[in-house]
Enzyme design. Structure first.
Site: not given
Ligand SMILES: [Zn+2]
Length: 413
Positions: A275, A356
């Protein structure tokens, strides 16, 4: 029936067939035995359950989409929009009030017609697979709050837009654009503190091992994080999630209580690192900006068409009005907005890979991979959707795509 009527109908039919075809492609990937690529994520039993869940949702989707399609086709052929418009203009001839009445009736009618299906999805399907935690009281409360918010925010914006349309000339789209953009930015900042509390409880993450681990990571990557909240997602479903919201000093990370329950501290920090990656790579600001640009484009095109009586005539209405024009335009514009949606999904999937990679580089690819696997199993995610379906509808790459990208990331470092 005017030419535009047939064009509108054609767009709806084309869209319906295309969507059912994409759904069908997904069904070609179903299997009764555990596919190799899923081994190590799902066990035999969980996989069977996942497949059954996919099948149920597919069949239910066929039913609801056919029902909605039938309703709108009937509305077109029997001039339902003209009928509702007649009622609304009988009650008030003011362009703003008649538009509010028109959309109010449409909104309530479609909500009532769809509620039985929504009810079934929540209390029968989700219940059967063990996801549902919604009580009838919560469900009815959500409905009521949804209606109120729709009336206040939706009605307020609509009234303001028509007011601007009536008061300004050919540049009305520019003023409306400014209003909607301002509203979007406001909502991006205050959604979590104004809207979410109406539906959920958000509590600051309490002190402890998890908070310390998160803060240690945040300060390591130079991210100022004051607001980590836990939301009571378990009030409605056992499905888990985490997200980033807000801008500037209003930014916050929200973790579902259902996520915290099943993951290790390391996995949770990895999810958080993902995030934070979104924030660091400026994905939040870009998404907002692209949304604003799209709105501008749509409003500009809308302004070229709205004064044409052909829009109203296509729906069987003799006296042109803003709200009837808006409905006809909405359908005519939908192919372009679908194409833009596909573009936005491509952009979003790219962002997911980047977030990611950020988590893998600055924290741990293995922990993130484990977290993503757990999340997929917990939510009974479909791990083998058809590539065409993914291309059109997925805002995130599939789990297997993300895992293989994480593998490559690790091999390179
Ligand atoms: Zn993400």
């Amino acid at each position: 029936m005017t030419t535009l009527f047939w064009i509108i109908l054609g767009i709806l039919v084309f869209d319906f067939i295309l969507e059912r075809w994409l759904d069908y492609l997904n069904t070609t990937k179903w299997s009764t035995s555990l596919p190799d690529e899923v081994k190590g994520i799902y066990d035999e039993e969980k996989y069977r359950k996942q497949q059954a869940y996919s099948k149920t949702n597919h069949r239910f989707g066929m039913l609801t989409s056919s029902y909605s399609f039938l309703l709108i086709v009937l509305m077109l052929f029997f001039e339902g929009f003209a009928l509702i418009n007649g009622w609304a203009t009988n009650i008030s001839t003011s362009p703003i009030w008649s538009a509010l009445l028109f959309f109010g009736i449409l909104f309530f009618a479609s909500d009532l017609l769809n509620t039985p299906f929504d009810w079934y999805a929540t209390f029968v399907i989700e219940e059967k697979y063990g996801f549902n935690k919604t009580t009838i009281k919560t469900y009815l409360g959500d409905k009521l709050k949804g209606w109120l918010l729709g009336a206040i925010i939706g009605g307020g914006l609509l009234a303001l837009i028509i007011f601007i349309y009536l008061k300004t000339g050919e540049w009305f789209w520019l003023y409306v654009w400014a209003v909607i953009s301002g509203f979007s930015i406001f909502m991006a900042m205050f959604y979590s503190s104004l809207i979410v509390p109406l539906f959920n409880k958000q509590t600051p993450l309490e002190d402890g091992e998890l908070k310390q681990a998160i803060q240690a990571f945040a300060s390591k990557v130079g991210f100022k994080l004051d607001n980590i909240f836990v939301i009571d997602g378990s009030k409605r479903s056992t499905k888990a999630n985490a997200y980033f919201t807000g801008l500037g000093s209003k930014k916050r990370i929200v973790l579902y209580d259902t996520l915290i329950k099943d993951m290790s501290t390391e996995e949770l920090v990895a999810v958080l690192a993902h995030e934070i990656g979104h924030y660091k790579k400026k994905h939040i600001v870009w998404s907002l900006l692209l949304g604003i640009i799209q709105t501008g484009l749509m409003l500009f095109i809308f302004s070229r068409f709205i004064d044409s009586p052909a829009l109203s005539e296509a729906l069987g209405v003799k006296t042109p009005s803003f709200h009837i024009g808006l409905i006809a335009f909405g359908i005519l514009y939908s192919p372009l907005s679908s194409l833009i949606g596909i573009g936005m999904n491509i952009f979003s999937r790219k962002n997911e890979y980047e977030a990611d990679a950020f988590a893998a580089t600055h924290y741990s690819g293995t922990a993130l991979a484990n977290a993503l696997k757990k999340l997929s199993v917990q939510n009974l995610s479909n791990l083998r959707p058809h590539p065409a379906y993914v291309f059109v509808h997925y805002s995130h790459p599939t789990l297997l795509q993300r895992l293989s990208a994480l593998d490559k990331e690790q091999a390179n470092s």
